[in-house]
Design a protein around this motif. Structure first.
Motif, PDB file in Angstrom:
ATOM      1  N   LYS A 180       0.830  -1.213   0.000  1.00  0.00           N
ATOM      2  CA  LYS A 180       0.000   0.000   0.000  1.00  0.00           C
ATOM      3  C   LYS A 180       0.862   1.259   0.000  1.00  0.00           C
ATOM      4  O   LYS A 180       0.603   2.211  -0.748  1.00  0.00           O
ATOM      5  CB  LYS A 180      -0.926  -0.008   1.220  1.00  0.00           C
ATOM      6  N   ARG A 181       1.904   1.256   0.830  1.00  0.00           N
ATOM      7  CA  ARG A 181       2.790   2.426   0.893  1.00  0.00           C
ATOM      8  C   ARG A 181       3.543   2.625  -0.422  1.00  0.00           C
ATOM      9  O   ARG A 181       3.723   3.751  -0.887  1.00  0.00           O
ATOM     10  CB  ARG A 181       3.781   2.275   2.051  1.00  0.00           C
ATOM     11  N   SER A 197       1.120   3.928  -3.073  1.00  0.00           N
ATOM     12  CA  SER A 197       0.838   5.337  -2.795  1.00  0.00           C
ATOM     13  C   SER A 197       2.001   6.219  -3.225  1.00  0.00           C
ATOM     14  O   SER A 197       1.813   7.291  -3.816  1.00  0.00           O
ATOM     15  CB  SER A 197       0.567   5.514  -1.295  1.00  0.00           C
TER      16      SER A 197
END
Length: 207
Positions: free
Chosen positions: A191-192, A195
């Motif tokens: 997810k990081r 992003s």
């Protein structure tokens, strides 16, 4: 010690290199060690170079298990990376806590440390490639280093972190590691990175 690493960098399988890495690992992990002195001596560059050489051997080898089981200084290198990143994370966290409590924390030290260690983000893709590994110690070291790196830096300045090859590595790891805690940590890392890639895509036309 660093001169030994430099001299024997082309032979990471050799006993001299492994002994030097093991010694450095003990030094970095020791609570009384002044890491700033090691940073001034080029700790980040030396560890990055040896890590790249070691992982290149591993990823090119057909018999990955034999290499991870003591054939290279990989575990010690992962331990060193983890110690460096944990130290940085602790300094940053304490500085942020002090800021929030109006205690006037030493943010400059934290900022300097983040800057010094930022080149370690170049290792993110290599770490991702090491994730599909049958050795639980290697896997644990890799995922902890990845987690700390993305917490501190996102994906760094490397848009290749979510390359097709790395996505395949993540998918393979998610399939082979069914433990909910491990999957949660993996998904947080992904997810990081996603992003971070989106932010870079958004900024690229401006740059």
């Amino acid at each position: 010690l660093f001169s030994l690493l430099q001299e024997h960098q082309d032979n990471v399988m050799g006993g001299t290199m492994q002994s030097a890495i093991a010694l450095l690992n003990n030094l970095v992990a020791h609570k009384d060690t002044n890491l700033q002195l090691l940073y001034k001596e080029g700790l980040v560059d030396h560890i990055s170079s040896v890590f790249i050489e070691t992982t290149a051997l591993l990823l090119e080898s057909e018999d990955k298990c034999s290499i991870t089981n003591g054939g290279t200084p990989l575990l010690s290198l992962l331990d060193i990376l983890q110690s460096m990143l944990r130290h940085t994370s602790t300094v940053v966290r304490l500085a942020l806590q002090a800021q929030k409590s109006d205690a006037g924390g030493d943010t400059q030290t934290a900022e300097d440390l983040l800057l010094i260690n930022k080149p370690l983000t170049d290792l993110i893709s290599l770490l991702i490639q090491l994730l599909p590994n049958d050795d639980p110690e290697v896997y644990e070291g890799v995922i902890q280093c990845l987690s700390l790196l993305v917490q501190l830096y996102g994906g760094g300045d490397n848009p290749e972190c979510m390359s097709p090859e790395n996505i395949h590595s993540f998918a393979e790891t998610l399939t082979s590691h069914q433990d909910p805690k491990q999957q949660k940590l993996l998904l947080q890392i992904i997810k990081r990175l996603v992003s971070n890639c989106r932010q870079m895509d958004h900024l690229s036309p401006v740059l």
